[in-house]
Design an enzyme around this catalytic site. Sequence first.
Site, PDB file in Angstrom:
ATOM      1  CG  HIS A  65       1.478  -1.834 -14.153  1.00  0.00           C
ATOM      2  ND1 HIS A  65       1.403  -3.073 -14.741  1.00  0.00           N
ATOM      3  CD2 HIS A  65       1.967  -2.052 -12.911  1.00  0.00           C
ATOM      4  CE1 HIS A  65       1.815  -3.999 -13.892  1.00  0.00           C
ATOM      5  NE2 HIS A  65       2.158  -3.405 -12.770  1.00  0.00           N
ATOM      6  CG  ASP A  73       1.857   6.967 -22.963  1.00  0.00           C
ATOM      7  OD1 ASP A  73       1.592   6.183 -22.026  1.00  0.00           O
ATOM      8  OD2 ASP A  73       2.138   6.571 -24.112  1.00  0.00           O
ATOM      9  CD  GLU A  86       0.676  -0.088 -22.194  1.00  0.00           C
ATOM     10  OE1 GLU A  86       0.782   0.955 -22.875  1.00  0.00           O
ATOM     11  OE2 GLU A  86       0.815  -0.116 -20.956  1.00  0.00           O
ATOM     12  CG  ASP A 243       4.701  -4.206   4.714  1.00  0.00           C
ATOM     13  OD1 ASP A 243       5.527  -4.971   5.254  1.00  0.00           O
ATOM     14  OD2 ASP A 243       4.546  -3.020   5.028  1.00  0.00           O
ATOM     15  CG  ASP A 251       4.594   0.801   7.698  1.00  0.00           C
ATOM     16  OD1 ASP A 251       4.862   0.072   6.718  1.00  0.00           O
ATOM     17  OD2 ASP A 251       3.946   0.390   8.677  1.00  0.00           O
TER      18      ASP A 251
END
Length: 328
Positions: A65, A73, A86, A243, A251
């Site tokens: 992100h 930055d 932001e 996952d 993995d």
Amino acid sequence: MGCSSTSCSVAVALLLLALGASGQLQVGFYSKSCPSAESTVASIVRAASASDSTILPALLRLQFHDCFVRGCDASVLIKGGNNSAEVDNAKHQGLRGLDVIDSAKAQLETQCPGVVSCADIVILAARDAVAFTGGPSFDVPTGRLDGKVSNLRDADVLPDVHDSAQVLRSKFAAGGLDDKDLVLLSAAHTVGTTACFFMQDRLYNFPLAGGGRGSDPSIPVDFLAELKSRCAPGDFNTRVPLDRGSERVFDTSILRNIRNGFGVIASDAALYDDASTVDVVDSYSGLLGTIFGPYFRQDFADSMVKMGSIGVITGSNGEVRKLCSKFN
Ligand code: HEM
């Protein structure tokens, strides 16, 4: 061996180009100016994960992100008033771990004031998060400066969970990342969870070919029932592993899941919708994966380093912030 003035200047030009291409970052940038920089970040990340192991995936996500918006930055760390920074953009929804970066910064300011940038701390913390979840340990070049800009709308460019493989490809290409990077970096979803918020449309409001809305037809029937039982209509907060069956360990199971139709968020599933990304997924998880599989860890690390070089600020356009959440 000597060189003629022409070949010498070509060699110097090439060297400068190579240095420029890596943004003048270097591994061990702080080895003299702040020798404890990397070990301090590692110990803060370790301590944070001891009290909350879910912080590790959050720190890995934070690098993505940060780097995808205006480059790496630390613009994402700035906290503004009136929701105009932001970080207030909805694209950063669920982002965590900023406090861990702040703690590392506070400690480093006592050890070596004004030396270690917040942008580098984000990169180091993500690197450590990968290793601490069982992923590869790797060197990352440092020497980034912190940016001086943070705009709400800048984060609109971030990839969206509903993006097709083509759109994801073009958003990654904007940062100099190719299809291999897209698949490898999406495989960061081998750890961590998603809020049901990001599943709602896929489960209940997916545009159907024959008109109307329903569930994404690409989800296998049993898996759809499983996901619906975890994310009820209107449930935005429950968290589901990205996952399936292996969310704590770094993995290749995420790639096998994507291959078998068990990608949880739509953008992961989309990687198995496009010939070129299918090839990359297969190269690490299919039959060939038994040959190429061992390189997944190294290739992932290489893609992280590549992502870490997007839009890096060196020279005079940035600063080393005193507080990561505020411009100096
Ligand atoms: C390809 C575009 C991508 C999209 C659309 C995407 C989207 C998402 C979404 C929706 C979540 C759930 C957020 C939440 O509910 O808190 C998530 C989590 C996560 N993302 Fe991505 N992501 C992408 C790429 C990446 C990349 C490049 C990385 C890092 C290399 C990454 C690392 C993670 C991690 C580790 C989590 C788990 C966070 C946690 O458990 O707190 N993602 N991502």
